[in-house]
Design an enzyme around this catalytic site. Sequence first.
Site, PDB file in Angstrom:
ATOM      1  N   ASP A  25      25.666  17.613  20.949  1.00  0.00           N
ATOM      2  CA  ASP A  25      26.921  18.083  20.353  1.00  0.00           C
ATOM      3  C   ASP A  25      26.687  18.647  18.953  1.00  0.00           C
ATOM      4  O   ASP A  25      25.550  18.853  18.529  1.00  0.00           O
ATOM      5  CB  ASP A  25      27.949  16.957  20.330  1.00  0.00           C
ATOM      6  CG  ASP A  25      27.582  15.842  19.358  1.00  0.00           C
ATOM      7  OD1 ASP A  25      26.384  15.666  19.062  1.00  0.00           O
ATOM      8  OD2 ASP A  25      28.498  15.135  18.883  1.00  0.00           O
ATOM      9  N   LYS A  33      24.097   6.729  17.065  1.00  0.00           N
ATOM     10  CA  LYS A  33      23.644   7.255  18.348  1.00  0.00           C
ATOM     11  C   LYS A  33      22.798   8.489  18.078  1.00  0.00           C
ATOM     12  O   LYS A  33      22.926   9.125  17.043  1.00  0.00           O
ATOM     13  CB  LYS A  33      24.825   7.558  19.257  1.00  0.00           C
ATOM     14  CG  LYS A  33      25.962   8.361  18.645  1.00  0.00           C
ATOM     15  CD  LYS A  33      27.116   8.469  19.633  1.00  0.00           C
ATOM     16  CE  LYS A  33      28.367   9.059  19.002  1.00  0.00           C
ATOM     17  NZ  LYS A  33      29.109   8.066  18.211  1.00  0.00           N
ATOM     18  N   SER A  65      31.743  15.883  14.379  1.00  0.00           N
ATOM     19  CA  SER A  65      30.992  15.554  15.589  1.00  0.00           C
ATOM     20  C   SER A  65      31.139  16.601  16.682  1.00  0.00           C
ATOM     21  O   SER A  65      30.761  17.750  16.509  1.00  0.00           O
ATOM     22  CB  SER A  65      31.393  14.161  16.083  1.00  0.00           C
ATOM     23  OG  SER A  65      30.528  13.723  17.108  1.00  0.00           O
ATOM     24  N   HIS A  66      31.745  16.212  17.796  1.00  0.00           N
ATOM     25  CA  HIS A  66      31.865  17.078  18.966  1.00  0.00           C
ATOM     26  C   HIS A  66      33.113  17.946  18.929  1.00  0.00           C
ATOM     27  O   HIS A  66      33.372  18.685  19.881  1.00  0.00           O
ATOM     28  CB  HIS A  66      31.891  16.217  20.228  1.00  0.00           C
ATOM     29  CG  HIS A  66      32.989  15.199  20.212  1.00  0.00           C
ATOM     30  ND1 HIS A  66      32.997  14.140  19.340  1.00  0.00           N
ATOM     31  CD2 HIS A  66      34.131  15.088  20.939  1.00  0.00           C
ATOM     32  CE1 HIS A  66      34.086  13.417  19.546  1.00  0.00           C
ATOM     33  NE2 HIS A  66      34.794  13.970  20.508  1.00  0.00           N
ATOM     34  N   ASP A  86      26.818  17.590  15.822  1.00  0.00           N
ATOM     35  CA  ASP A  86      25.967  16.902  14.846  1.00  0.00           C
ATOM     36  C   ASP A  86      24.795  16.192  15.497  1.00  0.00           C
ATOM     37  O   ASP A  86      24.092  15.410  14.853  1.00  0.00           O
ATOM     38  CB  ASP A  86      26.780  15.919  14.011  1.00  0.00           C
ATOM     39  CG  ASP A  86      27.336  14.761  14.830  1.00  0.00           C
ATOM     40  OD1 ASP A  86      27.590  14.951  16.034  1.00  0.00           O
ATOM     41  OD2 ASP A  86      27.547  13.673  14.267  1.00  0.00           O
ATOM     42  N   ASP A  93      24.391  13.832  17.714  1.00  0.00           N
ATOM     43  CA  ASP A  93      24.309  12.409  18.024  1.00  0.00           C
ATOM     44  C   ASP A  93      24.690  12.110  19.479  1.00  0.00           C
ATOM     45  O   ASP A  93      24.368  11.042  19.988  1.00  0.00           O
ATOM     46  CB  ASP A  93      25.155  11.578  17.056  1.00  0.00           C
ATOM     47  CG  ASP A  93      26.647  11.860  17.143  1.00  0.00           C
ATOM     48  OD1 ASP A  93      27.029  12.875  17.762  1.00  0.00           O
ATOM     49  OD2 ASP A  93      27.430  11.075  16.578  1.00  0.00           O
ATOM     50  N   ARG A  94      25.337  13.060  20.167  1.00  0.00           N
ATOM     51  CA  ARG A  94      25.675  12.873  21.581  1.00  0.00           C
ATOM     52  C   ARG A  94      24.725  13.680  22.449  1.00  0.00           C
ATOM     53  O   ARG A  94      24.118  14.646  21.989  1.00  0.00           O
ATOM     54  CB  ARG A  94      27.121  13.283  21.843  1.00  0.00           C
ATOM     55  CG  ARG A  94      28.121  12.496  21.032  1.00  0.00           C
ATOM     56  CD  ARG A  94      29.543  12.805  21.425  1.00  0.00           C
ATOM     57  NE  ARG A  94      30.474  12.067  20.575  1.00  0.00           N
ATOM     58  CZ  ARG A  94      31.652  11.604  20.955  1.00  0.00           C
ATOM     59  NH1 ARG A  94      32.068  11.806  22.194  1.00  0.00           N
ATOM     60  NH2 ARG A  94      32.433  10.944  20.115  1.00  0.00           N
TER      61      ARG A  94
END
Length: 725
Positions: free
Chosen positions: A449, A549, A263-264, A451, A453-454
């Site tokens: 981010d 998300k 992710s982030h 991937d 999703d944020r």
Amino acid sequence: ASELPPLPADQASDMVQHPSRRLAGRPFLLPQQHSRSAGTVILVVALAALACVISSAPSFLRVPSPQTSTFSRGNSATATVSARGSHHAKTFCSKEPFPKLSRWGFYNKQHHQQHQEVQDRQRAFAWLFAKGKNGGRNENLEILRGGATATAVEEHITQPFDGQKPGTSGLRKKAAVFEEPGYLENFVQAIFDTNPELKEETLVLGGDGRYLNKRASMIILRMAAANGVSRVVTMPNFLASTPAISHLVRSFDAKGAIILTASHNPGGPKEDFGIKYNTANGGPAPTSVTDTIYGRTQTIKKYRITGEEPAKTAFDKPGTTRLGNMEVVVVDAVGEYSKMMQGIFDFPSIRRLMQRKDFSMVFDAMNGVAGPFARRIFVDDLGADASSIVNGVPLPDFGGAHPDPNLKYAETLVSTMQLVDGVGTDEEKSPGGDDDDAASLPDFGAAADGDADRNMVCGPRFFVTPSDSLAIITAYAQETIPYFKDGLKGVARSMPTSGAVDAVAQKLNLKMYEVPTGWKFFGNLMDAGSLSICGEESFGTGSDHIREKDGIWAVLAWLSILAHKNQDGRRKLVTVKDIVEEHWRTYGRSYYTRYDYENVESEKAEAMITYLRDNLEKLRQETPGLRIADDFEYTDPVDKSVASQQGVRLVFRDNSRIIFRLSGTGSVGATIRMYVEAVAPPPSEGSGSAIDKAPSEALAPLVELGLKIAKLEEFTGREEPTVIT
């Protein structure tokens, strides 16, 4: 299978190469065929003679019938031989070259396939003999045949690794840990072992492009084939956003997905890698599933993988291919995601906004997977200038940056939009002078981010907190987003997220849910038809169009609001700041900040949270104005499952809050997070307004109280947090 050696000369003396069939890239060896007579009589006589020969032939030349036989000799491993189905055969072979098999049988009534069975087995035996002790492999070898190809499946002996327990959203460790032999394979095999619904069904596979993404994807692809998955849906170079993968799970009716992302978190050889499993609804696996996977990692003894390694360029473009029995479908994930977004939002309306001469935007993809998706949607579909996409090329190490869209790490966006460091949006602190100078800045800024999703959204010199963003999207959703034209089913937020959306839900008479941190907790509510929009303070916002998300979805939601507010092109542009301040005047303002203490020693972090839990009653008695002091517990209204110890809450009579919890998204140590919220009601007519304070001023007393109550400096040994948002 790529390691199969040529047959020894004494075994190959009566063989010839058949050019039409290959085993793992090598030619099959078939017995020389006798010339066929043109006469039927001769054929009948030959077949009769052949039957006589076969009846006395050595057992290893006989082809198994479509039934299962078991054989063993001495201390050798027991193996199984079977022929299954009308088109595919599975053959388990031991090291023994001369097993006693069952009676003569005709498989599929294809004489040449009988020879193929024999030769598959002989080559497997020859390979196993050549490998000696099998180089650590199990003694079993399986031949998977699909059409004109066959793939050897290896069973590798392994042993458990410590610490393979998934966190809030998957297993995250340093890349070097995943590169340890068997580490990735163990966890993936645990997924297959504990999710039997994947067998003979569809699995989606992809990741955010970070270091190890393609190499790990190739391994997982081979393991999927070895574990009986019938179809894998992936994308060129296995590169897709987490939201796009969730969409593919739902649109291809897949039983699950394996997503490679941290992710982030930063990427690279010395940074983080991650893997998580999503279920058939497209969302992160619930705790019950991840606990089962973890349990399997503690007892695992072997994993299965095909010996055949696909060509490195086999999945570079859309198309369909096969790996043994398994179909591999490579789809245009960007195109599929774009179609979905066009079905949710009013693209013509947003396109008109983009055409205004007084409007411009910038999107920082942070060298993550969002780049190709942003370029397709914002530039190709909506007409934004190509220069509006920055850091748009996905890189294995994200260009050396930390792909987390916040005021500290989104450096390009913060600089471009001249945002304030730390907390708040105070104009008096903003660099660059007055509003006239701000006119030269982009009118709208956003970032995603690693991937995608944020998300982070802002205006020139004006940062929008994720909590405010969720509340404002909820307030405008029905009138600006066609997907919600019939109204919202309900809204939800994670417990640490500010109560800004609660005020909107109350005014719009919407059902409101408060859940623990972790997107998986929203999934049940969505599947039950109870939830439309949800979000987290950690820059995550989304809806029930998927079960993750979705960063680009949130950006499109904001562009929809701006387009709605600026329908009359003759009027002055309504800005992000205008929209947020109007919202505060209507619903009140939640001043909000988060202090992150990253990579704290786990023992120290646990000691701090235990100290707070042990002193809740004392805090209730001694803290003025305190209404609630507890450790948040959540009972899912759908399946009645209980999630306990989800964060220590201190809630005051005016609904201001201080919250402490440990984050489960890091790869090393623990992250302590302190959330502080000060609530100011909407100004009443004729009274002074409390919504215009500088955030630092409004939050200072609660921040000081929180640091004192938790003894953060004493427990962590740190005078300052790592990040303030």
